[in-house]
Scaffold this active site. Structure first.
Site, PDB file in Angstrom:
ATOM      1  N   GLU A  50       0.831  -1.203   0.000  1.00 12.16           N
ATOM      2  CA  GLU A  50       0.000   0.000   0.000  1.00 12.16           C
ATOM      3  C   GLU A  50       0.865   1.252   0.000  1.00 12.16           C
ATOM      4  O   GLU A  50       1.857   1.344   0.733  1.00 12.16           O
ATOM      5  CB  GLU A  50      -0.900   0.019   1.240  1.00 12.16           C
ATOM      6  CG  GLU A  50      -1.836   1.220   1.258  1.00 12.16           C
ATOM      7  CD  GLU A  50      -2.496   1.451   2.610  1.00 12.16           C
ATOM      8  OE1 GLU A  50      -3.683   1.824   2.620  1.00 12.16           O
ATOM      9  OE2 GLU A  50      -1.834   1.274   3.645  1.00 12.16           O
ATOM     10  N   LYS A 141      -9.016   4.139  -1.985  1.00 17.33           N
ATOM     11  CA  LYS A 141      -9.366   3.661  -0.646  1.00 17.33           C
ATOM     12  C   LYS A 141     -10.610   4.368  -0.130  1.00 17.33           C
ATOM     13  O   LYS A 141     -10.693   5.600  -0.097  1.00 17.33           O
ATOM     14  CB  LYS A 141      -8.183   3.894   0.297  1.00 17.33           C
ATOM     15  CG  LYS A 141      -8.325   3.233   1.662  1.00 17.33           C
ATOM     16  CD  LYS A 141      -7.028   3.375   2.443  1.00 17.33           C
ATOM     17  CE  LYS A 141      -7.061   2.646   3.772  1.00 17.33           C
ATOM     18  NZ  LYS A 141      -5.779   2.745   4.490  1.00 17.33           N
ATOM     19  N   CYS A 175      -5.206  -2.039   3.025  1.00 15.94           N
ATOM     20  CA  CYS A 175      -5.027  -1.921   4.466  1.00 15.94           C
ATOM     21  C   CYS A 175      -6.307  -2.223   5.235  1.00 15.94           C
ATOM     22  O   CYS A 175      -6.887  -3.287   5.093  1.00 15.94           O
ATOM     23  CB  CYS A 175      -4.469  -0.524   4.776  1.00 15.94           C
ATOM     24  SG  CYS A 175      -3.730  -0.312   6.406  1.00 15.94           S
TER      25      CYS A 175
END
Length: 321
Positions: A50, A141, A175
């Site tokens: 990430e 995200k 994540c």
């Protein structure tokens, strides 16, 4: 190795590396090098952590990052924005070319500065590039975690997509998105049997959830993390003295790993070193484990509960001529 006679087999590589922090071009060169290394080991898929390009915003928790209107925070953030990736400007062209040259699919975590949101706000994005070098999806995200919200904007559902990769169907999340059950369900519903969880680093993030997702989804789960140590901060980093004043020796220790569809380790978490982890996945294992649990198939009850996913790319205006 990738089998020419067994289409169920797929060889994958996990590139656990440190960025050249906040240096887009130097980090790109490192990524391209590791794509080549993965190809040399006959990988057909290589994954990076990430926010690897150009790096995770470690300065926030080290430099009083929540202080409003701080000149220090503005200057570091401005540098971060300048080094972020603008896909429309061709910033990933070298990665796409390497993927096509070696015939290797790539999943990469990057900080994206998209033109369709004005070109100044940045997003933690997961980019999938096919073995033909074409970008298949860009997932921003959905919810930055904790201090990340001081630098990253919220994404949308446009990139909640899966891709065919040999016999497998691959998807991925960034994540703490991996802890979001509905986001996982959106990928399961599309037939995902190879899940990729991207992390900025650390064993504490990967040692439990990797095996959990594998057992829940009855598919392979790859967790790939970056590294970050004091020596990985370049000398020209803005306000480096301030960052290092409170900096531990290790900020991200890796923890990259692969869990099989029954939740056992195919590769146990690797900690501390830059490395390329390589394994061959066998889709027959997925078929075996789906016998008693299939999230989108015989164990689903769409007549009782269903998920609605909005995959429209968000924008602030619609123009009608």
């Amino acid at each position: 190795m990738q089998s020419t006679t067994n289409p169920d087999l797929l060889t994958v590589g996990l590139a656990q590396i440190a960025p050249v922090w906040l240096n887009r071009d130097a980090t790109l060169a490192k990524i391209v090098d590791y794509i080549g290394r993965a190809a040399e080991q006959r990988c057909r898929f290589v994954v990076f952590g990430e926010a690897l390009l150009p790096g995770y915003p470690f300065w926030i928790e080290l430099t009083d990052g929540a202080r409003f209107n701080s000149q220090v925070q503005k200057e570091i953030h401005a540098h971060y924005v300048e080094q972020a990736v603008q896909i429309e400007a061709g910033d990933l062209d070298a990665v796409c070319a390497a993927a096509a040259r070696h015939g290797v699919a790539v999943m990469l975590g990057c900080i994206e500065r998209p033109r369709d949101r004005g070109g100044y706000s940045i997003y933690c994005s997961r980019v999938y590039i096919g073995a033909d070098g074409a970008i298949g999806s860009v997932h921003r995200k959905l919810m930055p975690t904790y201090e990340e919200r001081l630098t990253w904007a919220q994404g949308d559902g446009h990139g909640l997509r899966v891709h065919r990769l040999g016999a497998f169907t691959v998807g991925g999340l960034n994540c703490y998105e991996n802890w979001m059950p509905l986001s996982r369900a959106a990928l399961y519903a599309q037939g995902e049997d190879l899940h990729v969880a991207l992390w900025p680093g650390n064993l504490r993030n990967t040692e439990d959830i990797t095996r959990f997702i594998a057992k829940e989804g009855r598919g392979y789960t790859i967790s790939v993390s970056a590294l970050m140590r004091r020596e990985d901060f370049p000398a020209d980093t803005p306000h480096l003295d301030l960052i290092l004043a409170q900096c531990p020796e290790v900020l991200a220790n890796g923890g990259s790993c692969i869990a099989a569809p029954d939740g056992t380790w195919l590769i146990a978490p690797a900690v501390g070193d830059e490395c390329l982890l390589v394994a061959t996945l066998d889709r027959a294992a997925v078929r075996r484990e789906r016998q008693n649990l299939d999230q989108a198939g015989h164990y689903a009850r769409p007549d009782v509960t269903r998920l609605v996913v909005d995959r429209r790319r968000q924008g602030v205006a619609t123009f009608e001529e």
